[in-house]
Write a protein that holds these residues in place. Structure first.
Motif, PDB file in Angstrom:
ATOM      1  N   PRO A   1       3.850   2.203  10.174  1.00  0.00           N
ATOM      2  CA  PRO A   1       4.726   2.854   9.556  1.00  0.00           C
ATOM      3  C   PRO A   1       4.051   4.317   9.544  1.00  0.00           C
ATOM      4  CG  PRO A   1       3.858   1.251   7.562  1.00  0.00           C
ATOM      5  CD  PRO A   1       3.468   0.995   8.742  1.00  0.00           C
ATOM      6  N   SER A   2       4.443   5.248   9.263  1.00  0.00           N
ATOM      7  CA  SER A   2       3.831   6.690   8.777  1.00  0.00           C
ATOM      8  C   SER A   2       2.463   6.078   7.710  1.00  0.00           C
ATOM      9  CB  SER A   2       4.524   7.624   8.272  1.00  0.00           C
ATOM     10  OG  SER A   2       5.407   7.401   7.764  1.00  0.00           O
ATOM     11  N   ALA A   3       1.598   6.687   7.942  1.00  0.00           N
ATOM     12  CA  ALA A   3       0.658   6.484   6.846  1.00  0.00           C
ATOM     13  C   ALA A   3       0.626   6.848   5.233  1.00  0.00           C
ATOM     14  CB  ALA A   3      -0.806   6.442   7.459  1.00  0.00           C
ATOM     15  N   ASN A   4       1.374   7.445   4.628  1.00  0.00           N
ATOM     16  CA  ASN A   4       1.533   8.054   3.444  1.00  0.00           C
ATOM     17  C   ASN A   4       2.221   7.253   2.512  1.00  0.00           C
ATOM     18  OD1 ASN A   4       4.130   8.695   5.414  1.00  0.00           O
ATOM     19  ND2 ASN A   4       5.056   8.672   3.423  1.00  0.00           N
ATOM     20  N   ARG A   5       2.250   7.210   1.254  1.00  0.00           N
ATOM     21  CA  ARG A   5       2.347   6.666   0.540  1.00  0.00           C
ATOM     22  C   ARG A   5       4.369   6.839   0.437  1.00  0.00           C
ATOM     23  NH1 ARG A   5      -0.419   5.091  -4.989  1.00  0.00           N
ATOM     24  NH2 ARG A   5       1.624   4.415  -4.528  1.00  0.00           N
TER      25      ARG A   5
ATOM     26  N   ARG B   1      14.754   9.448   0.968  1.00  0.00           N
ATOM     27  CA  ARG B   1      14.764  10.791   0.362  1.00  0.00           C
ATOM     28  C   ARG B   1      13.268  10.926   1.162  1.00  0.00           C
ATOM     29  NH1 ARG B   1      12.384  13.641  -3.063  1.00  0.00           N
ATOM     30  NH2 ARG B   1      13.203  16.673  -3.505  1.00  0.00           N
ATOM     31  N   HIS B   2      13.368  11.678   2.066  1.00  0.00           N
ATOM     32  CA  HIS B   2      11.735  11.614   2.852  1.00  0.00           C
ATOM     33  C   HIS B   2      10.970  12.928   2.350  1.00  0.00           C
ATOM     34  CE1 HIS B   2      11.370   8.082   5.580  1.00  0.00           C
ATOM     35  NE2 HIS B   2      10.964   7.695   5.030  1.00  0.00           N
ATOM     36  N   TYR B   3       9.831  13.106   2.238  1.00  0.00           N
ATOM     37  CA  TYR B   3       9.319  14.367   2.817  1.00  0.00           C
ATOM     38  C   TYR B   3       9.484  15.104   1.896  1.00  0.00           C
ATOM     39  CZ  TYR B   3       9.481  11.889   7.227  1.00  0.00           C
ATOM     40  OH  TYR B   3      10.269  11.247   7.682  1.00  0.00           O
TER      41      TYR B   3
ATOM     42  N   PRO C   1       4.722  13.288   1.880  1.00  0.00           N
ATOM     43  CA  PRO C   1       4.880  13.648   4.027  1.00  0.00           C
ATOM     44  C   PRO C   1       4.043  12.864   4.619  1.00  0.00           C
ATOM     45  CG  PRO C   1       4.345  15.805   2.301  1.00  0.00           C
ATOM     46  CD  PRO C   1       4.254  14.840   1.568  1.00  0.00           C
ATOM     47  N   SER C   2       4.184  13.248   5.694  1.00  0.00           N
ATOM     48  CA  SER C   2       3.400  11.713   6.967  1.00  0.00           C
ATOM     49  C   SER C   2       2.437  12.347   7.287  1.00  0.00           C
ATOM     50  CB  SER C   2       4.000  12.129   8.057  1.00  0.00           C
ATOM     51  OG  SER C   2       5.483  11.264   8.178  1.00  0.00           O
ATOM     52  N   PRO C   3       1.407  12.127   6.980  1.00  0.00           N
ATOM     53  CA  PRO C   3      -0.313  12.356   7.162  1.00  0.00           C
ATOM     54  C   PRO C   3      -0.792  13.216   8.485  1.00  0.00           C
ATOM     55  CG  PRO C   3      -0.496  10.355   7.453  1.00  0.00           C
ATOM     56  CD  PRO C   3       0.878  10.461   6.967  1.00  0.00           C
TER      57      PRO C   3
ATOM     58  N   ALA D   1       0.749  -1.052   0.222  1.00  0.00           N
ATOM     59  CA  ALA D   1      -0.305   0.193  -0.092  1.00  0.00           C
ATOM     60  C   ALA D   1       0.790   1.752   0.425  1.00  0.00           C
ATOM     61  CB  ALA D   1      -1.147  -0.028   1.167  1.00  0.00           C
ATOM     62  N   LYS D   2       1.987   1.313   0.824  1.00  0.00           N
ATOM     63  CA  LYS D   2       2.733   2.450   0.616  1.00  0.00           C
ATOM     64  C   LYS D   2       3.605   2.501  -0.464  1.00  0.00           C
ATOM     65  CE  LYS D   2       5.308   3.395   4.589  1.00  0.00           C
ATOM     66  NZ  LYS D   2       4.593   4.826   5.317  1.00  0.00           N
ATOM     67  N   GLY D   3       3.909   0.982  -1.159  1.00  0.00           N
ATOM     68  CA  GLY D   3       4.839   1.384  -1.895  1.00  0.00           C
ATOM     69  C   GLY D   3       6.367   1.877  -1.544  1.00  0.00           C
TER      70      GLY D   3
HETATM   71 MG    MG Z   1       7.404   7.586   8.011  1.00  0.00          MG
END
Ligand code: MG
Ligand code: TXA
Length: 346
Positions: A137-141, A227-229, A145-147, A50-52
């Motif tokens: 984990p944080s519920a973002n793809r 590389r996040h967010y 950014p983390s939701p 779901a997150k990839g």
């Molecule tokens: Mg995260």
């Protein structure tokens, strides 16, 4: 799949869905988590799908209290016990040598498992009902950014997960602190809601993982290497006095470009006073608080990045904060969001 939007009346349903292996996004005090049964490999496989998410990036197991810990870990040292007693429930994730009960899927093949007890009543009630540790984990793809709201979760996860529990906006806004304890020393792998200064109240030796201070070192938390967010548009962070930041924003104006500004109120007032009338139309301001303050910036950071993405601004300027207290976590996220375009004004 139609994603159900749950309310606090649906705690039983949320916990049950999680126990039987469905994906349910849950609120915590930091950011929303994408929950799945942390003892079921197939349920956790669905998180990665779901997150990839890269499969070597381990998950945090969320628990309602300390009762489950002895079954999930090999041993608990006196310092680890002190950390749990002092900071749980709260935004502190502790990694332990895992027991046989914890599937490899939860740890990305590592021998250690990350555990966290969130300071969020609704979340802990769901965890109680689930009766199993919940990997979240944080519920973002991956790469987004983390939701910090249920709407932001749905933006990324609509149709990909069974349900989201709407618990309103998250209180802190940046993720938990991840630590590892060795003997009587604490290493911070990811800065977050529990600050170094707070950890120093229970331990004399608290250090940051070398990867946090030296970009060429390999981080101990696998997730820290990605590389996040990052928002879509070029982003620059300015740190300085309100006057310095306001001048830097004005100098950075480009003809014909729309500019997103994430600033404190004081600095925005200065910018407004300097802008020409036609320039003001190209500016999309977002004010995070009366003055520069890490707590307020943490609280607005991810929702603002998402909003600027929706507005499709061409450039983004952010007023950063000093790297102390919660500011360390905020500036760590801003370094990544700006691809290290952080400018300390003199
Ligand atoms: Mg995260
Ligand atoms: O605040 C939070 O921690 C949120 C909420 C939902 O609880 N969760 C979160 O999870 O941020 P996630 O998956 O986005 O980030 C977990 C971080 C990653 O950097 C991961 O590499 C690290 O924790 N981590 C997890 N298990 C680890 C382990 N065994 N050793 C080292 N790092 C670990």
């Amino acid at each position: 799949m139609k994603t159900q939007r749950l309310t606090p009346d649906d705690i039983e349903l949320a916990g049950t869905l999680l126990r039987v292996g469905d994906l349910v996004a849950i609120p915590t005090e930091t950011v929303y988590g994408l929950g799945a049964n942390g003892l079921a490999t197939d349920a956790m496989d669905r998180i990665y799908e779901a997150k990839g998410r890269p499969s070597d990036n381990p998950l945090i197991l969320h628990i309602p209290d300390q009762n489950m810990v002895p079954r999930l870990v090999k041993s608990i040292s006196p310092l680890e016990q002190r950390l749990m007693d002092t900071f749980w429930p709260g935004p502190l994730t502790i990694t332990f040598e895992k027991s046989h009960l914890v599937p490899e899927r939860a740890t990305g093949g590592l021998s250690r498992v990350a555990l966290r007890c969130p300071d969020h009543d609704l979340c802990r009630k769901i965890l109680q009902v689930a009766g199993v540790p919940i990997a979240a984990p944080s519920a973002n793809r991956s790469g987004r950014p983390s939701p910090t709201t249920a709407e932001a979760v749905l933006h990324d996860m609509e149709g990909r997960i069974q349900a989201v529990m709407d618990g309103g906006p998250c209180h802190i806004g940046v993720e938990s602190t991840v630590v590892q304890v060795e003997d009587d020393r604490i290493t911070i792998l990811r800065p977050g809601g529990v600050t170094k200064e707070m950890l120093e109240m229970v331990c004399d030796h608290v250090v940051y993982d070398t990867a946090l201070v030296d970009a060429s070192a390999a981080p101990k938390a696998p997730g820290m290497k990605y590389r996040h967010y990052a928002p879509d548009m070029p982003t620059t962070v300015f740190v300085g006095t309100p006057e310095q930041v306001a001048h830097a924003c004005i100098e950075g104006m480009r003809e014909g470009a729309s500019i997103g500004l994430l600033l404190s109120e004081v600095t925005w007032q200065l910018v407004q006073a300097m802008l020409e009338d036609e320039q003001i139309r190209s500016v999309v301001p977002n004010i995070y608080g009366p003055t520069v303050e890490a707590e307020a910036l943490a609280n607005h950071l991810y929702s603002s990045l998402l909003a600027f993405n929706e507005d499709k601004v061409d450039l983004l300027y952010i007023e950063g904060c000093p790297s102390e207290g919660l500011g360390v976590a905020v500036m760590n996220r801003l370094e990544k969001a700006s691809s290290h375009q952080v400018i300390y004004l003199k």
